[in-house]
Design a protein around this motif. Sequence first.
Motif, PDB file in Angstrom:
ATOM      1  N   ARG A   1      -3.046   0.512   9.408  1.00 42.29           N
ATOM      2  CA  ARG A   1      -4.258  -0.275   9.154  1.00 42.29           C
ATOM      3  C   ARG A   1      -5.444   0.290   9.929  1.00 42.29           C
ATOM      4  NH1 ARG A   1      -6.382  -3.140   5.350  1.00 42.29           N
ATOM      5  NH2 ARG A   1      -7.478  -1.191   5.590  1.00 42.29           N
ATOM      6  N   ARG A   2      -5.194   0.712  11.168  1.00 44.81           N
ATOM      7  CA  ARG A   2      -6.282   1.196  12.028  1.00 44.81           C
ATOM      8  C   ARG A   2      -6.963   2.437  11.467  1.00 44.81           C
ATOM      9  NH1 ARG A   2      -6.841   5.135  15.589  1.00 44.81           N
ATOM     10  NH2 ARG A   2      -4.625   5.727  15.570  1.00 44.81           N
ATOM     11  N   VAL A   3      -6.175   3.380  10.943  1.00 38.33           N
ATOM     12  CA  VAL A   3      -6.776   4.653  10.524  1.00 38.33           C
ATOM     13  C   VAL A   3      -7.200   4.645   9.062  1.00 38.33           C
ATOM     14  CG1 VAL A   3      -5.416   5.894  12.251  1.00 38.33           C
ATOM     15  CG2 VAL A   3      -4.586   5.778   9.897  1.00 38.33           C
ATOM     16  N   ALA A   4      -6.990   3.518   8.350  1.00 35.94           N
ATOM     17  CA  ALA A   4      -7.356   3.427   6.935  1.00 35.94           C
ATOM     18  C   ALA A   4      -8.715   2.756   6.781  1.00 35.94           C
ATOM     19  CB  ALA A   4      -6.305   2.652   6.163  1.00 35.94           C
ATOM     20  N   ARG A   5      -9.572   3.365   6.008  1.00 34.76           N
ATOM     21  CA  ARG A   5     -10.891   2.805   5.751  1.00 34.76           C
ATOM     22  C   ARG A   5     -10.850   1.767   4.628  1.00 34.76           C
ATOM     23  NH1 ARG A   5     -13.051   7.221   5.024  1.00 34.76           N
ATOM     24  NH2 ARG A   5     -13.941   7.468   7.104  1.00 34.76           N
ATOM     25  N   ASP A   6     -10.038   2.024   3.602  1.00 36.11           N
ATOM     26  CA  ASP A   6     -10.101   1.201   2.398  1.00 36.11           C
ATOM     27  C   ASP A   6      -8.817   0.418   2.139  1.00 36.11           C
ATOM     28  OD1 ASP A   6     -11.078   0.251  -0.139  1.00 36.11           O
ATOM     29  OD2 ASP A   6      -9.817   1.751  -1.096  1.00 36.11           O
ATOM     30  N   ARG A   7      -7.648   1.098   2.173  1.00 38.11           N
ATOM     31  CA  ARG A   7      -6.434   0.396   1.792  1.00 38.11           C
ATOM     32  C   ARG A   7      -5.186   1.011   2.409  1.00 38.11           C
ATOM     33  NH1 ARG A   7      -6.162   0.146  -4.383  1.00 38.11           N
ATOM     34  NH2 ARG A   7      -8.300  -0.468  -4.002  1.00 38.11           N
ATOM     35  N   VAL A   8      -4.156   0.173   2.444  1.00 28.55           N
ATOM     36  CA  VAL A   8      -2.818   0.575   2.887  1.00 28.55           C
ATOM     37  C   VAL A   8      -1.878   0.359   1.703  1.00 28.55           C
ATOM     38  CG1 VAL A   8      -0.915   0.100   4.475  1.00 28.55           C
ATOM     39  CG2 VAL A   8      -3.291  -0.060   5.280  1.00 28.55           C
ATOM     40  N   VAL A   9      -1.107   1.383   1.360  1.00 35.09           N
ATOM     41  CA  VAL A   9      -0.179   1.307   0.230  1.00 35.09           C
ATOM     42  C   VAL A   9       1.236   1.601   0.744  1.00 35.09           C
ATOM     43  CG1 VAL A   9       0.475   2.266  -2.012  1.00 35.09           C
ATOM     44  CG2 VAL A   9      -1.959   1.993  -1.422  1.00 35.09           C
ATOM     45  N   ILE A  10       2.153   0.703   0.459  1.00 34.91           N
ATOM     46  CA  ILE A  10       3.517   0.807   0.987  1.00 34.91           C
ATOM     47  C   ILE A  10       4.526   0.567  -0.134  1.00 34.91           C
ATOM     48  CG2 ILE A  10       5.208  -0.230   2.559  1.00 34.91           C
ATOM     49  CD1 ILE A  10       2.749  -1.127   4.279  1.00 34.91           C
ATOM     50  N   LEU A  11       5.496   1.458  -0.242  1.00 34.12           N
ATOM     51  CA  LEU A  11       6.665   1.206  -1.089  1.00 34.12           C
ATOM     52  C   LEU A  11       7.826   0.863  -0.167  1.00 34.12           C
ATOM     53  CD1 LEU A  11       8.321   1.130  -3.659  1.00 34.12           C
ATOM     54  CD2 LEU A  11       8.479   3.629  -3.590  1.00 34.12           C
ATOM     55  N   THR A  12       8.405  -0.316  -0.366  1.00 32.78           N
ATOM     56  CA  THR A  12       9.464  -0.778   0.514  1.00 32.78           C
ATOM     57  C   THR A  12      10.471  -1.603  -0.274  1.00 32.78           C
ATOM     58  OG1 THR A  12       9.893  -1.890   2.641  1.00 32.78           O
ATOM     59  CG2 THR A  12       8.250  -2.889   1.186  1.00 32.78           C
ATOM     60  N   TRP A  13      11.506  -2.054   0.406  1.00 33.32           N
ATOM     61  CA  TRP A  13      12.487  -2.951  -0.191  1.00 33.32           C
ATOM     62  C   TRP A  13      12.360  -4.315   0.463  1.00 33.32           C
ATOM     63  CZ3 TRP A  13      17.142  -5.267   1.769  1.00 33.32           C
ATOM     64  CH2 TRP A  13      17.935  -5.851   0.775  1.00 33.32           C
ATOM     65  N   ASP A  14      12.389  -5.361  -0.349  1.00 36.69           N
ATOM     66  CA  ASP A  14      12.229  -6.722   0.137  1.00 36.69           C
ATOM     67  C   ASP A  14      13.581  -7.251   0.626  1.00 36.69           C
ATOM     68  OD1 ASP A  14      11.739  -9.375   0.612  1.00 36.69           O
ATOM     69  OD2 ASP A  14      11.064  -9.848  -1.420  1.00 36.69           O
TER      70      ASP A  14
ATOM     71  N   PRO B   1      18.014  -6.568   8.287  1.00 34.60           N
ATOM     72  CA  PRO B   1      17.243  -6.661   9.537  1.00 34.60           C
ATOM     73  C   PRO B   1      16.251  -5.518   9.748  1.00 34.60           C
ATOM     74  CG  PRO B   1      19.609  -6.928   9.937  1.00 34.60           C
ATOM     75  CD  PRO B   1      19.454  -6.377   8.561  1.00 34.60           C
ATOM     76  N   ILE B   2      16.496  -4.340   9.167  1.00 36.74           N
ATOM     77  CA  ILE B   2      15.637  -3.200   9.499  1.00 36.74           C
ATOM     78  C   ILE B   2      14.455  -3.048   8.542  1.00 36.74           C
ATOM     79  CG2 ILE B   2      17.498  -1.966  10.659  1.00 36.74           C
ATOM     80  CD1 ILE B   2      17.763  -0.164   8.233  1.00 36.74           C
ATOM     81  N   PHE B   3      14.528  -3.661   7.365  1.00 35.24           N
ATOM     82  CA  PHE B   3      13.364  -3.654   6.477  1.00 35.24           C
ATOM     83  C   PHE B   3      12.464  -4.834   6.840  1.00 35.24           C
ATOM     84  CE2 PHE B   3      15.837  -0.828   3.834  1.00 35.24           C
ATOM     85  CZ  PHE B   3      14.878  -0.077   3.155  1.00 35.24           C
ATOM     86  N   PRO B   4      11.169  -4.607   7.037  1.00 33.73           N
ATOM     87  CA  PRO B   4      10.275  -5.724   7.351  1.00 33.73           C
ATOM     88  C   PRO B   4      10.123  -6.655   6.160  1.00 33.73           C
ATOM     89  CG  PRO B   4       8.991  -3.744   6.942  1.00 33.73           C
ATOM     90  CD  PRO B   4      10.432  -3.324   6.952  1.00 33.73           C
ATOM     91  N   THR B   5      10.020  -7.947   6.428  1.00 35.49           N
ATOM     92  CA  THR B   5       9.745  -8.895   5.363  1.00 35.49           C
ATOM     93  C   THR B   5       8.297  -8.728   4.910  1.00 35.49           C
ATOM     94  OG1 THR B   5       8.996 -10.635   6.856  1.00 35.49           O
ATOM     95  CG2 THR B   5      11.371 -10.527   6.387  1.00 35.49           C
TER      96      THR B   5
END
Length: 266
Positions: free
Chosen positions: A134-147, A169-173
């Motif tokens: 978030r800190r180094v992004a000017r416009d957006r953060v894009v993440i592909l993850t598992w729920d 436990p290791i994948f963030p909610t």
Amino acid sequence: MRSCYDPGANSSWIPTLRGKFPVNVTRYDRIGVGYSKHRRPDRRLASRIEEALGSARRVLNVGAGTGSYEPEHRRVLAVEPSVEMIGQRPAAAAPAIRADATRLPFPDRSFDATLAILTLHHWSDRMRGLAEMRRVARDRVVILTWDPDHEGFWLGQEYFPEILAIDRPIFPTLSEIRRAVGPLEVRTLPIPIDCADGFLGAYWGRPEAYLEPSVRAAISTFARIDPSDGLARLRLDLDSGTWDRRYGGLRARTELDVGYRLVVAS
């Protein structure tokens, strides 16, 4: 192949690195050998990721691995802690810096967007890493993850329950991600039955693939378990037709939601 820091040509746009960024040996330095054989970008997933990046021109790919899904027509810089993974990046891939997601060596708002593809569960401090994105992004953060709130599919439910026990436990909610990066747009990402990228859920309709050692070697969770019992039961059920009696209808599906999410914070 790329070295640990090879900016290549036309790299004047890359922000000045700040401070030192030591990196310890990672798990992928040990288990990532041959990873690129099965982990190839799927064009349909790539299209969804490109769409999520919007108009961003300068993109930082965090936990970039071998470079899958790095957009070709944008200025991309990769951050990856594993020497083994950097070594498997194609010569034409984006320049790569060996650094850790939790200590990105760039000033605030250095990039239009930050990108993370199936990597958050490997980070030593995922909340700090997300805050850095978030800190180094000017416009957006894009993440592909598992729920981790998703029920999973037959592989974990029936044959390898220890995979779900490890991964949840290791994948963030999604709530954790929201706290770190702000309001989210969450997009369900169904996985095609012929997905070219061999991550854990890619073979939901091709069960025989999980019996192949090279396929399992490209899936990090298998390195954390002894799969012998589950593989024996899966092989027996495939040979006897039991798997097809229970799950054979999946072979007629073109895609399935197995819990993967494309998350966009802008």
